[in-house]
Write a protein that holds these residues in place. Sequence first.
Motif, short mmCIF file in Angstrom:
data_model
loop_
_atom_site.label_atom_id
_atom_site.label_comp_id
_atom_site.label_asym_id
_atom_site.label_seq_id
_atom_site.Cartn_x
_atom_site.Cartn_y
_atom_site.Cartn_z
N TRP A 151 -3.14 2.47 5.14
CA TRP A 151 -3.96 1.27 5.28
C TRP A 151 -3.06 0.03 5.31
N PRO A 152 -3.18 -0.79 6.35
CA PRO A 152 -2.33 -1.98 6.47
C PRO A 152 -2.52 -2.93 5.28
N GLY A 153 -1.42 -3.46 4.77
CA GLY A 153 -1.49 -4.42 3.68
C GLY A 153 -1.79 -3.83 2.32
N GLY A 269 -0.10 -7.78 -2.83
CA GLY A 269 0.09 -8.87 -3.80
C GLY A 269 -0.71 -8.69 -5.07
N ALA A 270 -1.15 -7.49 -5.36
CA ALA A 270 -2.01 -7.25 -6.51
C ALA A 270 -1.26 -7.51 -7.82
#
Length: 294
Positions: A151-153, A269-270
């Motif tokens: 999954w992208p990103g 960015g989590a």
Amino acid sequence: MDRLPNPSWLRSFEAAARHLNFTATAQELGLTQTAVSLHIRSLEAELGQPLFTRQARRLELTELGQSYALTVRRALSDITLSTNSLFGPASQQTLTIRAAISTMTYWLAAELPEFASQHPDIPVRLVTHIWNDTMGSSDVDIDIRLGYGDWPGLRAEKLSDEFLVPVCRSGTTAPSKAEFRESPLIHILGYEDNWARYFEAHGIHQPELQSQYSADTTVTALQLVMAGAGYATILERFARNAIAQGAPLQIAGPPIPFAQSHYLIRSDGATRPTASARLFETWLQERIKADAAD
């Protein structure tokens, strides 16, 4: 009247209806007696009806006031309950887990009581989706997806290897692999090639007949199977859990490897997972290892 009266007036009215005394009401709300009296007069003017009869040193509710007090008290109570539930201290500890409806129904829901017994102090909220690409951006602590891990990103941590099995209604004489070609087959949208993969794995030429049923979830497909509508191919993990929970199903053939897996998903960015999320992830990984060993 379409407009809602001033909430501060309603709060003062509800307290005054309980105390029947403006001084006690003012003490509870941290207001002056003059402010409470002004709130009540303003509310009565807004409604065009008296809510209290004022007698020497005491108040009495009018009949309209009595009826309105019950409604206002219930509404304020609902707001308080909802606010505390969604935004209070307990909500900060709640572990929110998101997964596909089939994953939640036929896997996680059956496992969660064990997690709860080990961590009774961690409330759990479950949210589901049908399609990965239609999921919202609501905050979740644990995000589990079935797919290829691309999954992208997103960062994907593989949880499990999966296998595919055909299932039929319990008590049904399971057909041979070749006889499946002439049997009523149920397709699951998004996984229409599962039957083709199953036939190919066993060297069977896939029939060209169009399936009579297609379903958008495994949950619906299994309901069709249990009703005797035909056969479906689902994850072996789901099939065994459904059978263990008492579903009138049986596995109708040997498993084959499934190309997709379950993954733990995080945005690039989590933020760092919460302590509750880390506990759940560790517990889930251990459960999967135990299942694989069995």
